[in-house]
Design a protein around this motif. Sequence first.
Motif, PDB file in Angstrom:
ATOM      1  N   GLN A  74       0.203  -1.643   0.234  1.00  0.00           N
ATOM      2  CA  GLN A  74      -0.402  -0.029  -0.030  1.00  0.00           C
ATOM      3  C   GLN A  74       1.097   1.248   0.034  1.00  0.00           C
ATOM      4  O   GLN A  74       0.678   2.307  -0.493  1.00  0.00           O
ATOM      5  CB  GLN A  74      -1.432   0.181   1.833  1.00  0.00           C
ATOM      6  CG  GLN A  74      -1.926  -1.037   1.392  1.00  0.00           C
ATOM      7  CD  GLN A  74      -3.034  -1.316   2.087  1.00  0.00           C
ATOM      8  OE1 GLN A  74      -2.432  -1.192   3.440  1.00  0.00           O
ATOM      9  NE2 GLN A  74      -4.335  -1.790   2.161  1.00  0.00           N
ATOM     10  N   LEU A  75       2.376   1.667   0.361  1.00  0.00           N
ATOM     11  CA  LEU A  75       3.067   2.448   0.757  1.00  0.00           C
ATOM     12  C   LEU A  75       3.726   2.492  -0.479  1.00  0.00           C
ATOM     13  O   LEU A  75       3.430   3.399  -0.881  1.00  0.00           O
ATOM     14  CB  LEU A  75       4.198   2.083   2.113  1.00  0.00           C
ATOM     15  CG  LEU A  75       3.217   2.146   3.285  1.00  0.00           C
ATOM     16  CD1 LEU A  75       4.301   1.841   5.151  1.00  0.00           C
ATOM     17  CD2 LEU A  75       2.863   3.313   3.869  1.00  0.00           C
ATOM     18  N   ARG A  76       4.153   1.428  -1.256  1.00  0.00           N
ATOM     19  CA  ARG A  76       4.306   1.231  -2.219  1.00  0.00           C
ATOM     20  C   ARG A  76       3.840   1.990  -3.942  1.00  0.00           C
ATOM     21  O   ARG A  76       4.113   2.949  -4.215  1.00  0.00           O
ATOM     22  CB  ARG A  76       5.047   0.069  -2.587  1.00  0.00           C
ATOM     23  CG  ARG A  76       5.725   0.261  -4.247  1.00  0.00           C
ATOM     24  CD  ARG A  76       6.152  -0.875  -4.815  1.00  0.00           C
ATOM     25  NE  ARG A  76       7.355  -1.539  -3.263  1.00  0.00           N
ATOM     26  CZ  ARG A  76       6.714  -2.917  -2.643  1.00  0.00           C
ATOM     27  NH1 ARG A  76       6.100  -3.516  -2.960  1.00  0.00           N
ATOM     28  NH2 ARG A  76       8.173  -2.999  -1.785  1.00  0.00           N
ATOM     29  N   GLN A  77       2.578   1.431  -3.749  1.00  0.00           N
ATOM     30  CA  GLN A  77       1.714   2.230  -3.938  1.00  0.00           C
ATOM     31  C   GLN A  77       0.827   3.566  -4.105  1.00  0.00           C
ATOM     32  O   GLN A  77       1.264   4.724  -5.216  1.00  0.00           O
ATOM     33  CB  GLN A  77      -0.089   1.483  -4.181  1.00  0.00           C
ATOM     34  CG  GLN A  77       0.256   0.036  -4.976  1.00  0.00           C
ATOM     35  CD  GLN A  77      -0.568  -0.676  -4.692  1.00  0.00           C
ATOM     36  OE1 GLN A  77      -1.858  -0.556  -3.884  1.00  0.00           O
ATOM     37  NE2 GLN A  77      -1.149  -1.833  -5.346  1.00  0.00           N
ATOM     38  N   SER A  78       0.743   4.300  -3.018  1.00  0.00           N
ATOM     39  CA  SER A  78       1.197   5.610  -2.211  1.00  0.00           C
ATOM     40  C   SER A  78       2.331   6.135  -2.797  1.00  0.00           C
ATOM     41  O   SER A  78       2.416   7.233  -3.646  1.00  0.00           O
ATOM     42  CB  SER A  78       0.904   5.635  -1.085  1.00  0.00           C
ATOM     43  OG  SER A  78      -0.248   5.129  -0.633  1.00  0.00           O
ATOM     44  N   LEU A  79       3.418   5.854  -3.048  1.00  0.00           N
ATOM     45  CA  LEU A  79       4.925   5.453  -3.867  1.00  0.00           C
ATOM     46  C   LEU A  79       4.734   6.506  -4.824  1.00  0.00           C
ATOM     47  O   LEU A  79       5.194   7.604  -5.254  1.00  0.00           O
ATOM     48  CB  LEU A  79       5.579   6.120  -2.427  1.00  0.00           C
ATOM     49  CG  LEU A  79       7.451   5.995  -2.774  1.00  0.00           C
ATOM     50  CD1 LEU A  79       7.531   8.045  -2.235  1.00  0.00           C
ATOM     51  CD2 LEU A  79       8.086   5.433  -2.027  1.00  0.00           C
ATOM     52  N   ASP A  80       4.510   5.712  -5.044  1.00  0.00           N
ATOM     53  CA  ASP A  80       4.068   5.355  -7.106  1.00  0.00           C
ATOM     54  C   ASP A  80       3.525   6.789  -7.434  1.00  0.00           C
ATOM     55  O   ASP A  80       3.543   7.376  -8.304  1.00  0.00           O
ATOM     56  CB  ASP A  80       3.521   4.739  -7.415  1.00  0.00           C
ATOM     57  CG  ASP A  80       4.824   3.164  -7.088  1.00  0.00           C
ATOM     58  OD1 ASP A  80       6.240   3.630  -6.383  1.00  0.00           O
ATOM     59  OD2 ASP A  80       4.304   1.951  -7.556  1.00  0.00           O
ATOM     60  N   VAL A  82       2.235   9.470  -5.204  1.00  0.00           N
ATOM     61  CA  VAL A  82       3.071  10.398  -5.226  1.00  0.00           C
ATOM     62  C   VAL A  82       4.185  11.243  -6.481  1.00  0.00           C
ATOM     63  O   VAL A  82       4.555  11.989  -6.854  1.00  0.00           O
ATOM     64  CB  VAL A  82       3.494  10.703  -3.856  1.00  0.00           C
ATOM     65  CG1 VAL A  82       4.610  11.988  -3.537  1.00  0.00           C
ATOM     66  CG2 VAL A  82       2.735  10.940  -2.589  1.00  0.00           C
ATOM     67  N   ALA A  83       4.744  10.030  -6.743  1.00  0.00           N
ATOM     68  CA  ALA A  83       5.790  10.034  -7.591  1.00  0.00           C
ATOM     69  C   ALA A  83       5.512  11.128  -9.210  1.00  0.00           C
ATOM     70  O   ALA A  83       5.770  11.735  -9.886  1.00  0.00           O
ATOM     71  CB  ALA A  83       6.759   9.156  -8.461  1.00  0.00           C
ATOM     72  N   ASN A  85       3.043  12.056  -9.606  1.00  0.00           N
ATOM     73  CA  ASN A  85       1.877  13.477  -9.601  1.00  0.00           C
ATOM     74  C   ASN A  85       3.080  14.252  -9.497  1.00  0.00           C
ATOM     75  O   ASN A  85       3.353  15.878 -10.642  1.00  0.00           O
ATOM     76  CB  ASN A  85       1.822  14.210  -8.061  1.00  0.00           C
ATOM     77  CG  ASN A  85       0.741  14.574  -8.237  1.00  0.00           C
ATOM     78  OD1 ASN A  85      -0.150  15.595  -9.112  1.00  0.00           O
ATOM     79  ND2 ASN A  85      -0.457  15.164  -7.369  1.00  0.00           N
TER      80      ASN A  85
END
Length: 103
Positions: A74-80, A82-83, A85
């Motif tokens: 979930q964190l990896r998906q969120s970071l992806d 944001v990146a 964006n």
Amino acid sequence: MTNQPDDLLAAVHDACTDLIRAGKPVTFAAVTERTQISRTTLYRRRDLRQLVEQHRDPAGEILTLTSLAIQLDQLRQSLDAVAANVRRHEEDLRALKRTERAS
């Protein structure tokens, strides 16, 4: 018992619920005994393993490898997201700078 995914999930869920109602600990060995699903299958299939672990800790207080893996995903998906964006904003800024220089 058939080996359809939904049947296995239902069997594991029922076994966990029965164990909780009986006041017994929810363990992989106990679920195996009640469902005749091998422990190997319970551990290898992420959905089954997660279901057993959720019933082992209904309050969600114990961090298991499965829950940590899910949180990392979930964190990896969120970071992806944001990146992506940030990259979009950087492209917008470059386009604005090009427009300003051309003016």
